[in-house]
Design a protein around this motif. Structure first.
Motif, PDB file in Angstrom:
ATOM      1  N   ILE A 117      48.158 -79.151  -7.260  1.00 50.69           N
ATOM      2  CA  ILE A 117      46.882 -79.886  -7.269  1.00 50.69           C
ATOM      3  C   ILE A 117      46.573 -80.502  -5.904  1.00 50.69           C
ATOM      4  CG2 ILE A 117      45.688 -81.895  -8.233  1.00 50.69           C
ATOM      5  CD1 ILE A 117      46.978 -81.195 -10.937  1.00 50.69           C
ATOM      6  N   PRO A 118      47.495 -81.278  -5.306  1.00 47.92           N
ATOM      7  CA  PRO A 118      47.139 -81.848  -3.998  1.00 47.92           C
ATOM      8  C   PRO A 118      47.009 -80.809  -2.892  1.00 47.92           C
ATOM      9  CG  PRO A 118      49.428 -82.359  -4.568  1.00 47.92           C
ATOM     10  CD  PRO A 118      48.796 -81.771  -5.791  1.00 47.92           C
ATOM     11  N   THR A 119      47.773 -79.724  -2.977  1.00 52.19           N
ATOM     12  CA  THR A 119      47.640 -78.683  -1.958  1.00 52.19           C
ATOM     13  C   THR A 119      46.264 -78.025  -2.043  1.00 52.19           C
ATOM     14  OG1 THR A 119      50.019 -78.245  -1.937  1.00 52.19           O
ATOM     15  CG2 THR A 119      48.584 -76.525  -1.087  1.00 52.19           C
ATOM     16  N   LEU A 120      45.827 -77.715  -3.253  1.00 56.47           N
ATOM     17  CA  LEU A 120      44.499 -77.130  -3.421  1.00 56.47           C
ATOM     18  C   LEU A 120      43.418 -78.068  -2.903  1.00 56.47           C
ATOM     19  CD1 LEU A 120      44.756 -75.572  -7.003  1.00 56.47           C
ATOM     20  CD2 LEU A 120      44.544 -74.318  -4.849  1.00 56.47           C
ATOM     21  N   GLN A 121      43.546 -79.339  -3.217  1.00 56.09           N
ATOM     22  CA  GLN A 121      42.478 -80.279  -2.907  1.00 56.09           C
ATOM     23  C   GLN A 121      42.514 -80.752  -1.450  1.00 56.09           C
ATOM     24  OE1 GLN A 121      41.166 -82.469  -6.105  1.00 56.09           O
ATOM     25  NE2 GLN A 121      40.618 -84.330  -5.022  1.00 56.09           N
ATOM     26  N   LEU A 122      43.705 -81.103  -0.975  1.00 55.70           N
ATOM     27  CA  LEU A 122      43.802 -81.707   0.349  1.00 55.70           C
ATOM     28  C   LEU A 122      43.945 -80.678   1.466  1.00 55.70           C
ATOM     29  CD1 LEU A 122      46.237 -84.652  -0.520  1.00 55.70           C
ATOM     30  CD2 LEU A 122      43.739 -84.720  -0.350  1.00 55.70           C
ATOM     31  N   LYS A 123      44.531 -79.521   1.140  1.00 55.24           N
ATOM     32  CA  LYS A 123      44.762 -78.514   2.176  1.00 55.24           C
ATOM     33  C   LYS A 123      43.709 -77.406   2.175  1.00 55.24           C
ATOM     34  CE  LYS A 123      48.842 -80.326   3.231  1.00 55.24           C
ATOM     35  NZ  LYS A 123      49.168 -80.937   4.527  1.00 55.24           N
ATOM     36  N   LEU A 124      43.286 -77.010   0.967  1.00 60.36           N
ATOM     37  CA  LEU A 124      42.391 -75.859   0.852  1.00 60.36           C
ATOM     38  C   LEU A 124      40.956 -76.229   0.503  1.00 60.36           C
ATOM     39  CD1 LEU A 124      44.840 -73.432  -0.999  1.00 60.36           C
ATOM     40  CD2 LEU A 124      44.284 -73.509   1.437  1.00 60.36           C
ATOM     41  N   GLY A 125      40.710 -77.507   0.194  1.00 61.65           N
ATOM     42  CA  GLY A 125      39.339 -77.961  -0.004  1.00 61.65           C
ATOM     43  C   GLY A 125      38.729 -77.663  -1.359  1.00 61.65           C
ATOM     44  N   TYR A 126      39.558 -77.321  -2.361  1.00 59.41           N
ATOM     45  CA  TYR A 126      39.020 -77.078  -3.701  1.00 59.41           C
ATOM     46  C   TYR A 126      38.839 -78.420  -4.429  1.00 59.41           C
ATOM     47  CZ  TYR A 126      40.029 -72.110  -3.165  1.00 59.41           C
ATOM     48  OH  TYR A 126      40.055 -70.813  -2.726  1.00 59.41           O
ATOM     49  N   PRO A 127      37.687 -78.662  -5.033  1.00 58.65           N
ATOM     50  CA  PRO A 127      37.469 -79.921  -5.764  1.00 58.65           C
ATOM     51  C   PRO A 127      38.129 -79.860  -7.138  1.00 58.65           C
ATOM     52  CG  PRO A 127      35.505 -78.543  -5.860  1.00 58.65           C
ATOM     53  CD  PRO A 127      36.489 -77.799  -4.998  1.00 58.65           C
ATOM     54  N   VAL A 128      39.364 -80.257  -7.224  1.00 53.94           N
ATOM     55  CA  VAL A 128      40.124 -80.128  -8.469  1.00 53.94           C
ATOM     56  C   VAL A 128      39.951 -81.356  -9.358  1.00 53.94           C
ATOM     57  CG1 VAL A 128      42.411 -79.716  -9.454  1.00 53.94           C
ATOM     58  CG2 VAL A 128      41.803 -78.659  -7.270  1.00 53.94           C
ATOM     59  N   VAL A 129      40.267 -82.542  -8.832  1.00 54.04           N
ATOM     60  CA  VAL A 129      40.092 -83.798  -9.560  1.00 54.04           C
ATOM     61  C   VAL A 129      39.418 -84.784  -8.610  1.00 54.04           C
ATOM     62  CG1 VAL A 129      42.104 -83.400 -11.045  1.00 54.04           C
ATOM     63  CG2 VAL A 129      42.402 -84.637  -8.890  1.00 54.04           C
ATOM     64  N   SER A 130      39.066 -85.961  -9.125  1.00 56.44           N
ATOM     65  CA  SER A 130      38.458 -86.960  -8.249  1.00 56.44           C
ATOM     66  C   SER A 130      39.531 -87.569  -7.342  1.00 56.44           C
ATOM     67  CB  SER A 130      37.795 -88.061  -9.073  1.00 56.44           C
ATOM     68  OG  SER A 130      38.780 -88.874  -9.710  1.00 56.44           O
ATOM     69  N   ASP A 131      39.083 -88.206  -6.265  1.00 53.79           N
ATOM     70  CA  ASP A 131      40.031 -88.856  -5.350  1.00 53.79           C
ATOM     71  C   ASP A 131      40.845 -89.922  -6.082  1.00 53.79           C
ATOM     72  OD1 ASP A 131      39.052 -87.261  -3.348  1.00 53.79           O
ATOM     73  OD2 ASP A 131      37.768 -88.805  -2.456  1.00 53.79           O
ATOM     74  N   GLU A 132      40.188 -90.663  -6.962  1.00 56.54           N
ATOM     75  CA  GLU A 132      40.886 -91.701  -7.717  1.00 56.54           C
ATOM     76  C   GLU A 132      41.938 -91.083  -8.646  1.00 56.54           C
ATOM     77  OE1 GLU A 132      39.919 -95.386 -10.837  1.00 56.54           O
ATOM     78  OE2 GLU A 132      38.300 -94.169  -9.993  1.00 56.54           O
ATOM     79  N   GLN A 133      41.604 -89.991  -9.292  1.00 57.50           N
ATOM     80  CA  GLN A 133      42.562 -89.318 -10.157  1.00 57.50           C
ATOM     81  C   GLN A 133      43.740 -88.777  -9.363  1.00 57.50           C
ATOM     82  OE1 GLN A 133      39.658 -86.660 -11.863  1.00 57.50           O
ATOM     83  NE2 GLN A 133      39.672 -87.709 -13.843  1.00 57.50           N
ATOM     84  N   LEU A 134      43.465 -88.244  -8.172  1.00 51.59           N
ATOM     85  CA  LEU A 134      44.558 -87.736  -7.339  1.00 51.59           C
ATOM     86  C   LEU A 134      45.513 -88.856  -6.955  1.00 51.59           C
ATOM     87  CD1 LEU A 134      45.646 -85.196  -5.961  1.00 51.59           C
ATOM     88  CD2 LEU A 134      44.294 -85.812  -3.937  1.00 51.59           C
ATOM     89  N   ARG A 135      44.984 -90.062  -6.757  1.00 49.96           N
ATOM     90  CA  ARG A 135      45.852 -91.188  -6.406  1.00 49.96           C
ATOM     91  C   ARG A 135      46.770 -91.605  -7.556  1.00 49.96           C
ATOM     92  NH1 ARG A 135      41.312 -92.731  -3.231  1.00 49.96           N
ATOM     93  NH2 ARG A 135      40.362 -93.879  -4.962  1.00 49.96           N
ATOM     94  N   SER A 136      46.505 -91.108  -8.752  1.00 56.40           N
ATOM     95  CA  SER A 136      47.380 -91.418  -9.886  1.00 56.40           C
ATOM     96  C   SER A 136      48.471 -90.366 -10.075  1.00 56.40           C
ATOM     97  CB  SER A 136      46.554 -91.532 -11.177  1.00 56.40           C
ATOM     98  OG  SER A 136      46.110 -90.248 -11.602  1.00 56.40           O
ATOM     99  N   LEU A 137      48.499 -89.338  -9.214  1.00 55.88           N
ATOM    100  CA  LEU A 137      49.409 -88.206  -9.418  1.00 55.88           C
ATOM    101  C   LEU A 137      50.875 -88.632  -9.451  1.00 55.88           C
ATOM    102  CD1 LEU A 137      49.581 -85.089  -9.669  1.00 55.88           C
ATOM    103  CD2 LEU A 137      49.875 -85.025  -7.187  1.00 55.88           C
ATOM    104  N   THR A 138      51.281 -89.492  -8.529  1.00 61.00           N
ATOM    105  CA  THR A 138      52.687 -89.905  -8.482  1.00 61.00           C
ATOM    106  C   THR A 138      53.079 -90.664  -9.737  1.00 61.00           C
ATOM    107  OG1 THR A 138      52.709 -89.977  -6.061  1.00 61.00           O
ATOM    108  CG2 THR A 138      54.371 -91.287  -7.212  1.00 61.00           C
ATOM    109  N   SER A 139      52.217 -91.560 -10.190  1.00 63.98           N
ATOM    110  CA  SER A 139      52.554 -92.319 -11.397  1.00 63.98           C
ATOM    111  C   SER A 139      52.604 -91.415 -12.624  1.00 63.98           C
ATOM    112  CB  SER A 139      51.550 -93.461 -11.614  1.00 63.98           C
ATOM    113  OG  SER A 139      50.251 -92.955 -11.878  1.00 63.98           O
ATOM    114  N   VAL A 140      51.732 -90.395 -12.682  1.00 66.06           N
ATOM    115  CA  VAL A 140      51.766 -89.452 -13.801  1.00 66.06           C
ATOM    116  C   VAL A 140      53.070 -88.654 -13.776  1.00 66.06           C
ATOM    117  CG1 VAL A 140      50.716 -87.374 -14.785  1.00 66.06           C
ATOM    118  CG2 VAL A 140      49.263 -89.266 -14.036  1.00 66.06           C
ATOM    119  N   ALA A 141      53.455 -88.171 -12.601  1.00 70.40           N
ATOM    120  CA  ALA A 141      54.696 -87.393 -12.484  1.00 70.40           C
ATOM    121  C   ALA A 141      55.890 -88.205 -12.950  1.00 70.40           C
ATOM    122  CB  ALA A 141      54.880 -86.941 -11.038  1.00 70.40           C
TER     123      ALA A 141
END
Length: 537
Positions: free
Chosen positions: A248-272
């Protein structure tokens, strides 16, 4: 404009096939809610007819009001049968799910060997099963099992299976590297060929047997795949599935695909970490993006550089995925490491390099004795605060005692602790399933009347390492304890030739550190005045 990507999470189905992972229906419901909040588009909940847990999950999941599409998993109808008579397909219809994933054979070897039927009958099974789902109003996702192996062995038949699914109404055609043995270059070539010949939205489902699941997924996206199937933390059978926490972060931050919102991406570590906690599986510290060491720095030259600009040794800002930068301190550390850690805690240490040198010498001495602070950030922070501030301990230990009774009924362990809390003596006892658990229970029981927030803390990991095996039972041991309150986690260390004493030392540090971070609301009215001096306002 970059095309959007659909994320299909199968943690609750494929992920539970990983060794040592077992989720209750309640666990699955909790995880589903966190996945939904993360912005996952499809959540595969399991096979609604395979076991009682999945039956209960789908029944209760109807009340969750998920934004994601709840997806049920099943297989094509049985050979030489009809869809109407197939209980597996009926369970999918009755599950209440909005979508269903059907797995079907696309490798002729599997058709002959596993199904023991004809190639034509297998195509009929695929087409009729997909059409059955569509007649009942479900979104139909066709998971083409062993597709890449099948394509390499018999490309015409593998493509015929995909075509039959699409003609029957499949909404997604997902190409599966089921054995996990395909290379990224092969993935790219085959997916490109499929997208050119099959007029359907294409997905990718990879396994990690060559540690290429993430790379293979990205190769498939570059070749035209638009649905990504994977699991949180890469859980799954054998070596696991594609890790969505990396994808998810590679797609969004490296390749520019709009996968989730920025706020949702910031929750990735806590979800993991939350999913890892529920699954009772410790995350590898070096897991990309979300691991505790993903943005950790130890070498003095590295630390000196990141203090000037974090981009010198970090490929992204850790807060983008909800992680944080860490500076590790050990006997190899330089003054930059100490200054960075102290500044991170808000301590003004820039004017006193002599004190920093003194702390480094203290750390070197402790590590010579067996302590290790790389994996015990909380103990390190306490050490630095003791050096740079007037840290007041709100409780002290007067004594503790452990009683172990072995009888025919089993083994019972009781711990008795005597503390001094702000001038008040506290004496209490608690039982546990072993000496460390009993001590932990007794310590928290004694303090929770003053600091109710301690009730939310529990041990999430406990490790013992013998430091000098030549000394056998008289050897020193190092105990590392990880504690959590479900929002944060922290690690502490203790060293002694007595494993109980080492454990107690780590336990005490864990509680001391927890008190540092507690809000004023976590303190009871009768808490000692000194306690309020520890509150971070």
């Amino acid at each position: 404009m970059t095309q959007s990507i659909s994320i299909f999470d199968t943690t609750l189905r494929d992920g539970t096939q990983g060794e040592g992972i077992s989720l209750t229906a309640e666990d699955k419901l909790k995880i589903a809610l966190r996945l939904d909040a993360l912005g996952i588009h499809y959540i595969e909940g399991g096979n609604p007819g395979s076991n009682s847990k999945d039956i209960e999950f789908f029944k209760r999941a109807r009340e969750l009001n998920l934004n994601a599409k709840l997806t049920a998993f099943g297989s094509t109808r049985r050979k030489n049968s009809s869809c109407e008579q197939d209980g597996n397909l009926r369970n999918l219809i009755e599950s209440g799910a909005k979508a269903a994933t059907l797995v079907g054979k696309t490798w002729d070897f599997h058709v002959h060997t596993a199904l023991q039927t004809t190639l034509d009958e297998n195509l009929a099974m695929i087409g009729e099963s997909i059409a059955f789902l569509k007649r009942h109003g479900l979104e139909a996702i066709f998971d083409s099992e062993h597709f890449f192996d099948g394509y390499k062995a018999n490309p015409a038949y593998a493509l015929a299976a995909l075509t039959r699914a699409r003609e029957a109404g499949a909404d997604w055609i997902v190409l599966c590297d089921t054995n996990g043995g395909t290379l990224p270059s092969e993935i790219a070539e085959i997916v490109s060929g499929v997208t050119a010949q099959v007029n359907a939205p294409i997905g990718i489902h990879t396994h990690n047997d060559c540690e290429l699941a993430v790379a293979n997924t990205l190769a498939a996206v570059a070749a035209g795949a638009r649905q990504i199937q994977g699991t949180i933390n890469g859980y799954g059978e054998r070596c696991g599935n594609a890790n969505l926490c990396s994808i998810i972060p590679t797609l969004q931050l490296k390749l520019g695909y709009p996968v989730v919102s920025d706020e949702q991406l910031r929750s990735l570590t806590s979800v993991a970490r939350y999913v890892g906690e529920i699954a009772n599986v410790m995350l590898p510290v070096n897991q990309p993006y979300v691991g505790t060491a993903a943005f950790a720095h130890k070498g003095g030259i590295h630390v000196s550089a990141i203090l000037k600009d974090s981009k010198t040794y970090e490929h992204i800002s850790p807060d983008l995925v909800g992680n944080k930068q860490r500076v590790l301190v050990s006997e190899l550390a330089g003054q930059s490491n100490i200054l960075s850690k102290a500044q991170e805690m808000g301590l003004d240490v820039t004017t006193d390099s002599a004190k920093a040198k003194g702390v480094i010498e203290r750390i070197k001495q402790l590590e010579h004795e067996g302590y290790q602070f790389e994996g015990a950030d909380a103990s390190l922070e306490l050490l630095l605060r003791e050096a740079y501030t007037d840290l007041v301990d709100v409780f002290s230990v007067e004594s503790f005692k452990i009683l172990v009774e072995k009888s025919k009924a089993g083994t019972q362990t009781e711990a008795i602790v005597k503390l001094n809390v702000g001038g008040q003596q506290v004496y209490t006892a608690a039982e546990g399933n072993g000496p460390v658990n009993a001590l932990d229970n007794a310590l928290r029981k004694a303090l929770s009347q003053y600091f109710p927030g301690i009730r939310e803390i529990h041990l999430s990991d406990y490790k013992v390492r013998v430091l000098d095996e030549k000394e056998t039972t008289a050897a020193k041991v190092r105990v590392l304890i990880e504690s959590t309150d479900f929002k944060d986690s922290w690690s502490t260390v203790g060293v002694s030739s007595n494993v109980i004493e080492a454990s107690w030392e780590a336990l005490i540090d864990s509680i001391r550190y927890a008190l540092l971070g507690m809000a004023q609301s976590d303190f009871a009215p009768e808490a000692p005045r000194e306690a309020l001096g520890l509150v971070n306002h």
